[in-house]
Every structure is written in structure tokens, then in C-alpha cells.
Write a protein that holds these residues in place. Structure first.
Motif, PDB file in Angstrom:
ATOM      1  N   LYS A  69       4.141   0.943  -6.426  1.00 13.26           N
ATOM      2  CA  LYS A  69       3.665  -0.394  -6.061  1.00 13.26           C
ATOM      3  C   LYS A  69       2.353  -0.247  -5.310  1.00 13.26           C
ATOM      4  N   SER A  70       1.340  -1.004  -5.718  1.00 13.43           N
ATOM      5  CA  SER A  70       0.080  -0.997  -4.974  1.00 13.43           C
ATOM      6  C   SER A  70       0.026  -2.164  -3.996  1.00 13.43           C
ATOM      7  N   GLU A  71       0.921  -3.137  -4.175  1.00 10.67           N
ATOM      8  CA  GLU A  71       1.075  -4.252  -3.246  1.00 10.67           C
ATOM      9  C   GLU A  71       2.560  -4.450  -2.985  1.00 10.67           C
ATOM     10  N   LEU A  72       2.876  -4.850  -1.767  1.00 11.21           N
ATOM     11  CA  LEU A  72       4.265  -5.088  -1.400  1.00 11.21           C
ATOM     12  C   LEU A  72       4.492  -6.580  -1.171  1.00 11.21           C
ATOM     13  N   ASN A  73       5.750  -6.966  -1.144  1.00  7.66           N
ATOM     14  CA  ASN A  73       6.137  -8.354  -0.934  1.00  7.66           C
ATOM     15  C   ASN A  73       5.816  -8.759   0.509  1.00  7.66           C
ATOM     16  N   PRO A  74       4.912  -9.725   0.709  1.00 12.20           N
ATOM     17  CA  PRO A  74       4.549 -10.119   2.065  1.00 12.20           C
ATOM     18  C   PRO A  74       5.660 -10.847   2.818  1.00 12.20           C
ATOM     19  N   GLU A  75       6.724 -11.219   2.119  1.00  9.63           N
ATOM     20  CA  GLU A  75       7.852 -11.904   2.757  1.00  9.63           C
ATOM     21  C   GLU A  75       8.815 -10.924   3.433  1.00  9.63           C
ATOM     22  N   LEU A  76       8.676  -9.633   3.123  1.00  8.11           N
ATOM     23  CA  LEU A  76       9.604  -8.627   3.633  1.00  8.11           C
ATOM     24  C   LEU A  76       8.896  -7.661   4.574  1.00  8.11           C
ATOM     25  N   PRO A  77       9.602  -7.173   5.607  1.00  8.46           N
ATOM     26  CA  PRO A  77       8.990  -6.211   6.521  1.00  8.46           C
ATOM     27  C   PRO A  77       8.698  -4.871   5.847  1.00  8.46           C
ATOM     28  N   VAL A  78       7.781  -4.122   6.458  1.00 15.37           N
ATOM     29  CA  VAL A  78       7.293  -2.868   5.887  1.00 15.37           C
ATOM     30  C   VAL A  78       7.384  -1.745   6.916  1.00 15.37           C
ATOM     31  N   ALA A  79       7.685  -0.541   6.406  1.00 16.70           N
ATOM     32  CA  ALA A  79       7.605   0.688   7.198  1.00 16.70           C
ATOM     33  C   ALA A  79       6.579   1.597   6.526  1.00 16.70           C
ATOM     34  N   LEU A  80       5.556   1.986   7.260  1.00 16.67           N
ATOM     35  CA  LEU A  80       4.548   2.923   6.759  1.00 16.67           C
ATOM     36  C   LEU A  80       4.929   4.325   7.227  1.00 16.67           C
ATOM     37  N   VAL A  81       4.897   5.289   6.311  1.00 14.73           N
ATOM     38  CA  VAL A  81       5.145   6.677   6.674  1.00 14.73           C
ATOM     39  C   VAL A  81       3.980   7.540   6.206  1.00 14.73           C
ATOM     40  N   ASP A  82       3.658   8.540   6.983  1.00  8.77           N
ATOM     41  CA  ASP A  82       2.618   9.529   6.683  1.00  8.77           C
ATOM     42  C   ASP A  82       1.223   8.915   6.574  1.00  8.77           C
ATOM     43  N   HIS A  83       1.024   7.752   7.148  1.00  6.46           N
ATOM     44  CA  HIS A  83      -0.306   7.152   7.239  1.00  6.46           C
ATOM     45  C   HIS A  83      -0.246   5.943   8.162  1.00  6.46           C
ATOM     46  N   ASN A  84      -1.411   5.573   8.673  1.00  8.80           N
ATOM     47  CA  ASN A  84      -1.497   4.367   9.490  1.00  8.80           C
ATOM     48  C   ASN A  84      -2.871   3.721   9.377  1.00  8.80           C
ATOM     49  N   GLU A  85      -3.612   4.065   8.330  1.00  5.88           N
ATOM     50  CA  GLU A  85      -4.942   3.498   8.115  1.00  5.88           C
ATOM     51  C   GLU A  85      -4.904   2.509   6.960  1.00  5.88           C
ATOM     52  N   ALA A  86      -5.613   1.404   7.103  1.00  6.81           N
ATOM     53  CA  ALA A  86      -5.641   0.364   6.074  1.00  6.81           C
ATOM     54  C   ALA A  86      -6.121   0.917   4.734  1.00  6.81           C
ATOM     55  N   SER A  87      -7.036   1.873   4.756  1.00  9.34           N
ATOM     56  CA  SER A  87      -7.558   2.426   3.492  1.00  9.34           C
ATOM     57  C   SER A  87      -6.495   3.197   2.713  1.00  9.34           C
ATOM     58  N   GLN A  88      -5.435   3.639   3.377  1.00  9.52           N
ATOM     59  CA  GLN A  88      -4.356   4.380   2.726  1.00  9.52           C
ATOM     60  C   GLN A  88      -3.123   3.515   2.466  1.00  9.52           C
ATOM     61  N   ALA A  89      -3.143   2.297   2.973  1.00 12.70           N
ATOM     62  CA  ALA A  89      -1.992   1.399   2.890  1.00 12.70           C
ATOM     63  C   ALA A  89      -2.022   0.593   1.587  1.00 12.70           C
ATOM     64  N   PRO A  90      -0.946  -0.142   1.310  1.00 10.57           N
ATOM     65  CA  PRO A  90      -0.945  -1.017   0.133  1.00 10.57           C
ATOM     66  C   PRO A  90      -2.147  -1.971   0.160  1.00 10.57           C
TER      67      PRO A  90
END
Length: 182
Positions: A69-90
Motif C-alpha cells: 500500500k502506498s496510501e493508508l486509510n485515513p479513518e484508521l490509526p497508523v503505526a510507523l516502524v523503522d522510519h519517522n520521516e514524511a519522505s519515507q512514509a505513506p
């Protein structure tokens, strides 16, 4: 009990960085297991095609490849692992409610609301997850331990990386497969 029931109604999307290597991919699977044991409903995702090492490990361990998935459902919470930069996020990170960040890289993250965040200077996100399981008194299955060990060995470059720590070595020792004596 009410908190656990509320957690089961909360579906959390867990995702690693855009170039899903072993630590990003397996840590998403491990984090989903951690959250599930904590009473949430969690599903791991990846953001792209897997490299040969990660594909081999998933096949060897008998683990299904997470959905891309390159985009996630904005209605549901998210857990980011092994990154915390917007450029690496969905791609739609600005629309997402990030509730968890578990990482071992430098911090480059801002949030509109409080969240669970765990960032430590060790070689692998899986090492942090190991500590989270232990601190919470959660079961680390043989499969999860094998994934943790694979992440540590991959990110430490078989102990050649300068980011390798004694703590990672100790965690890898605990996660290693133990063979029965003849």
C-alpha cells in the motif's frame, strides 16, 4: 476489561518505510503481533516490492508477504516502524492519524496529537520491539524471535555495522534458535 474491548475494536495499520528491507518488513509484522497481543486489531503493510533477502526470509519462515500500500486509510490509526520521516512514509501521511512510532533512526517527525513513540540508538527496530515485548510481559513466539534475529543480523550487516551494539548482540543471543543436544 473495557480497555481491552475498546482496543479490539481499533484496527491499526502498521507500515515500514518506502524501500521495504528486512527490518522494515519484518518489524511491521512483529509490531502487528505486539499490538494484537496488547488487544488491538493490527495489520502489517509494505510500501513496495521486497528485496531478495526479505523474500527468502518470508518464504523460509512460512510467513505471508504483507499487502503493498502506498496510501493508508485515513479513518484508521497508523503505526510507523523503522522510519519517522514524511519522505519515507505513506504518500498520504499528512492525512493519517499516527499513533505509534518505533524506530532506530534520527528523529524527523512532528505530530498534531500525543502518540506512543520509541526511538533508541541501536541497530534494529526489531531490537526495540524485543524490549517492548519483554517490558509488557508478552509472549515472543519462536516465529517472532526468528524474525527479530533476522532483522538484527540484516541491519547489523552481520555485526560489521558501526550501529551494532552490545544490546543488539544480547537480544540476538536470546532470539537464536536453540538446537537439542544429541
Amino acid at each position: 476489561i473495557l480497555l481491552r474491548l475498546k482496543n479490539f475494536m481499533t484496527h491499526i495499520q502498521v507500515i515500514g518505510h518506502k524501500n521495504p528491507d528486512t527490518d522494515a518488513t519484518l518489524s511491521a509484522i512483529i509490531m502487528a503481533d505486539y499490538l494484537t497481543q496488547k488487544g488491538y486489531s493490527a495489520i502489517p503493510y509494505i510500501q513496495g516490492d521486497l528485496n531478495k533477502e526479505t523474500l527468502y526470509l518470508l518464504e523460509t519462515l512460512g510467513i505471508k508477504e504483507p499487502e503493498i500500500k502506498s496510501e493508508l486509510n485515513p479513518e484508521l490509526p497508523v503505526a510507523l516502524v523503522d522510519h519517522n520521516e514524511a519522505s519515507q512514509a505513506p504518500d498520504n501521511i499528512s492525512e493519517l492519524q499516527v499513533e505509534w512510532v518505533v524506530d532506530h533512526h534520527k528523529i524527523n517527525f512532528s505530530s498534531q496529537s500525543p502518540l506512543h513513540i520509541r526511538i533508541e540508538p541501536i541497530c534494529s527496530t526489531a531490537s526495540i520491539l524485543f524490549k517492548m515485548y519483554r517490558e509488557s510481559g508478552l509472549n515472543i513466539s519462536k516465529e517472532i524471535a526468528q524474525m527479530m534475529l533476522a532483522c538484527i543480523m540484516s541491519d547489523s550487516l552481520l555485526w560489521k555495522s558501526p550501529t551494532s551494539t552490545d544490546e543488539d548482540r544480547a537480544i540476538a543471543f536470546v532470539c537464536r534458535p536453540v538446537t537439542a543436544a544429541p
